[in-house]
Scaffold this motif. Structure first.
Motif, PDB file in Angstrom:
ATOM      1  N   MET A   1      -3.133  10.053  11.423  1.00  0.00           N
ATOM      2  CA  MET A   1      -2.670  10.328  10.073  1.00  0.00           C
ATOM      3  C   MET A   1      -3.311   9.339   9.111  1.00  0.00           C
ATOM      4  N   ASP A   2      -3.717   9.844   7.955  1.00  0.00           N
ATOM      5  CA  ASP A   2      -4.273   8.995   6.908  1.00  0.00           C
ATOM      6  C   ASP A   2      -3.114   8.275   6.217  1.00  0.00           C
ATOM      7  N   ARG A   3      -2.976   6.977   6.500  1.00  0.00           N
ATOM      8  CA  ARG A   3      -1.883   6.193   5.924  1.00  0.00           C
ATOM      9  C   ARG A   3      -2.326   5.411   4.692  1.00  0.00           C
ATOM     10  N   GLN A   4      -3.544   5.602   4.218  1.00  0.00           N
ATOM     11  CA  GLN A   4      -4.056   4.884   3.055  1.00  0.00           C
ATOM     12  C   GLN A   4      -4.634   5.849   2.013  1.00  0.00           C
ATOM     13  N   PRO A   5      -3.895   6.884   1.645  1.00  0.00           N
ATOM     14  CA  PRO A   5      -4.420   7.836   0.665  1.00  0.00           C
ATOM     15  C   PRO A   5      -4.288   7.295  -0.763  1.00  0.00           C
ATOM     16  N   VAL A   6      -4.954   7.965  -1.668  1.00  0.00           N
ATOM     17  CA  VAL A   6      -4.689   7.804  -3.091  1.00  0.00           C
ATOM     18  C   VAL A   6      -3.970   9.082  -3.492  1.00  0.00           C
ATOM     19  N   LEU A   7      -2.768   8.931  -4.035  1.00  0.00           N
ATOM     20  CA  LEU A   7      -1.936  10.074  -4.407  1.00  0.00           C
ATOM     21  C   LEU A   7      -1.681  10.039  -5.906  1.00  0.00           C
ATOM     22  N   GLU A   8      -1.868  11.172  -6.563  1.00  0.00           N
ATOM     23  CA  GLU A   8      -1.709  11.257  -8.022  1.00  0.00           C
ATOM     24  C   GLU A   8      -0.591  12.216  -8.357  1.00  0.00           C
ATOM     25  N   GLY A   9       0.312  11.775  -9.224  1.00  0.00           N
ATOM     26  CA  GLY A   9       1.354  12.624  -9.752  1.00  0.00           C
ATOM     27  C   GLY A   9       1.271  12.664 -11.260  1.00  0.00           C
ATOM     28  N   GLU A  10       2.282  13.228 -11.862  1.00  0.00           N
ATOM     29  CA  GLU A  10       2.313  13.329 -13.319  1.00  0.00           C
ATOM     30  C   GLU A  10       2.361  11.955 -13.979  1.00  0.00           C
ATOM     31  N   ARG A  11       3.217  11.079 -13.441  1.00  0.00           N
ATOM     32  CA  ARG A  11       3.406   9.755 -14.049  1.00  0.00           C
ATOM     33  C   ARG A  11       2.954   8.599 -13.175  1.00  0.00           C
ATOM     34  N   LEU A  12       2.660   8.884 -11.895  1.00  0.00           N
ATOM     35  CA  LEU A  12       2.364   7.814 -10.944  1.00  0.00           C
ATOM     36  C   LEU A  12       1.038   8.010 -10.245  1.00  0.00           C
ATOM     37  N   ARG A  13       0.456   6.897  -9.880  1.00  0.00           N
ATOM     38  CA  ARG A  13      -0.705   6.864  -8.992  1.00  0.00           C
ATOM     39  C   ARG A  13      -0.351   5.894  -7.874  1.00  0.00           C
ATOM     40  N   LEU A  14      -0.487   6.338  -6.639  1.00  0.00           N
ATOM     41  CA  LEU A  14      -0.274   5.485  -5.475  1.00  0.00           C
ATOM     42  C   LEU A  14      -1.636   5.260  -4.839  1.00  0.00           C
ATOM     43  N   ARG A  15      -1.931   4.001  -4.543  1.00  0.00           N
ATOM     44  CA  ARG A  15      -3.195   3.659  -3.903  1.00  0.00           C
ATOM     45  C   ARG A  15      -2.954   2.551  -2.888  1.00  0.00           C
ATOM     46  N   PRO A  16      -3.908   2.370  -1.962  1.00  0.00           N
ATOM     47  CA  PRO A  16      -3.726   1.325  -0.945  1.00  0.00           C
ATOM     48  C   PRO A  16      -3.548  -0.064  -1.565  1.00  0.00           C
ATOM     49  N   LEU A  17      -2.650  -0.829  -0.974  1.00  0.00           N
ATOM     50  CA  LEU A  17      -2.415  -2.218  -1.356  1.00  0.00           C
ATOM     51  C   LEU A  17      -3.666  -3.040  -1.075  1.00  0.00           C
ATOM     52  N   ARG A  18      -3.985  -3.955  -2.003  1.00  0.00           N
ATOM     53  CA  ARG A  18      -5.112  -4.875  -1.835  1.00  0.00           C
ATOM     54  C   ARG A  18      -4.599  -6.304  -1.966  1.00  0.00           C
ATOM     55  N   ALA A  19      -5.342  -7.237  -1.394  1.00  0.00           N
ATOM     56  CA  ALA A  19      -4.955  -8.647  -1.464  1.00  0.00           C
ATOM     57  C   ALA A  19      -4.833  -9.123  -2.908  1.00  0.00           C
ATOM     58  N   ASP A  20      -5.665  -8.592  -3.809  1.00  0.00           N
ATOM     59  CA  ASP A  20      -5.610  -9.039  -5.204  1.00  0.00           C
ATOM     60  C   ASP A  20      -4.439  -8.429  -5.991  1.00  0.00           C
ATOM     61  N   ASP A  21      -3.575  -7.667  -5.329  1.00  0.00           N
ATOM     62  CA  ASP A  21      -2.356  -7.139  -5.957  1.00  0.00           C
ATOM     63  C   ASP A  21      -1.205  -8.150  -5.913  1.00  0.00           C
ATOM     64  N   TRP A  22      -1.410  -9.295  -5.250  1.00  0.00           N
ATOM     65  CA  TRP A  22      -0.331 -10.259  -5.045  1.00  0.00           C
ATOM     66  C   TRP A  22       0.409 -10.590  -6.336  1.00  0.00           C
ATOM     67  N   ASP A  23      -0.274 -11.067  -7.352  1.00  0.00           N
ATOM     68  CA  ASP A  23       0.395 -11.537  -8.567  1.00  0.00           C
ATOM     69  C   ASP A  23       1.238 -10.438  -9.211  1.00  0.00           C
ATOM     70  N   ALA A  24       0.661  -9.265  -9.377  1.00  0.00           N
ATOM     71  CA  ALA A  24       1.376  -8.173 -10.044  1.00  0.00           C
ATOM     72  C   ALA A  24       2.565  -7.694  -9.205  1.00  0.00           C
ATOM     73  N   LEU A  25       2.379  -7.599  -7.893  1.00  0.00           N
ATOM     74  CA  LEU A  25       3.466  -7.108  -7.049  1.00  0.00           C
ATOM     75  C   LEU A  25       4.573  -8.149  -6.910  1.00  0.00           C
ATOM     76  N   PHE A  26       4.194  -9.417  -6.792  1.00  0.00           N
ATOM     77  CA  PHE A  26       5.232 -10.444  -6.711  1.00  0.00           C
ATOM     78  C   PHE A  26       5.993 -10.551  -8.033  1.00  0.00           C
ATOM     79  N   ALA A  27       5.335 -10.311  -9.163  1.00  0.00           N
ATOM     80  CA  ALA A  27       6.033 -10.317 -10.458  1.00  0.00           C
ATOM     81  C   ALA A  27       7.162  -9.285 -10.456  1.00  0.00           C
ATOM     82  N   VAL A  28       6.941  -8.149  -9.824  1.00  0.00           N
ATOM     83  CA  VAL A  28       7.990  -7.123  -9.700  1.00  0.00           C
ATOM     84  C   VAL A  28       9.046  -7.580  -8.694  1.00  0.00           C
TER      85      VAL A  28
END
Length: 183
Positions: A1-28
């Motif tokens: 199964m492809d567990r790292q897709p890019v998924l697009e919706g009306e209001r959201l985009r889901l993409r694979p997590l990257r190491a450089d997402d740390w600051d933004a994700l930890f802020a949440v």
């Protein structure tokens, strides 16, 4: 199964997590209120979240949730524990480790994210499992709202240094097709 897709919706985009997402994700994730009803109620603390983040990167199934209107990361979720045929019902995968910024509670973000993830998963597996802390009423209610069926399966583990019981919800292809996410 492809567990790292890019998924697009009306209001959201889901993409694979990257190491450089740390600051933004930890802020949440650093908002203690996100974790108040969760068994891992200490996940807002940097060392605890750093472990979560590292595990998510190693899992290679973690996705960040991006609000297309603002371009900002609003949370994360994961595909994990793919099972080719654990119980004779065919392949399955688990969706979990999900959290969203409070600014995205109650506005349809969870619903859209789960619809995108379920549509993707159920094109490749027969059913999807969700593990939820037994006392996590917010997550249990969210599961019921998206059509999750509570099963008899339970699991014990230690979270935040305390024993915790998880319950399992499932959604299969037929339930998804006729469920509330497709209305």
């Amino acid at each position: 199964m492809d567990r790292q897709p890019v998924l697009e919706g009306e209001r959201l985009r889901l993409r694979p997590l990257r190491a450089d997402d740390w600051d933004a994700l930890f802020a949440v994730a650093s908002d203690p209120e996100l974790w108040a009803g969760h068994p891992a109620h200490d996940r807002w603390q940097e060392p605890v979240f750093r472990e979560y983040f590292g595990n998510a990167l190693r899992n290679a199934g973690a996705l960040v949730v991006i609000d297309k209107g603002t371009g900002q990361i609003a949370g994360a979720s994961q595909f994990y524990d793919y099972q080719p045929d654990e119980d004779g019902r065919g392949p399955s995968v688990e969706i979990g480790f999900t959290f969203l910024a409070r600014s995205h509670w109650g506005g349809g973000t969870n619903r859209e994210m789960k619809r995108l993830m379920l549509a993707h998963a159920l094109s490749q597996v027969n059913y999807v499992r969700f593990r939820v802390g037994e006392t996590n009423l917010r997550s249990r209610t969210a599961m019921e709202r998206i059509g999750g069926r509570l099963t008899e399966r339970r699991q014990q583990e230690i979270k935040a240094g305390q024993p915790s019981t998880n319950v399992y919800f499932e959604i299969d292809r037929a339930e998804f097709a006729r469920g509330p996410l497709n209305r």
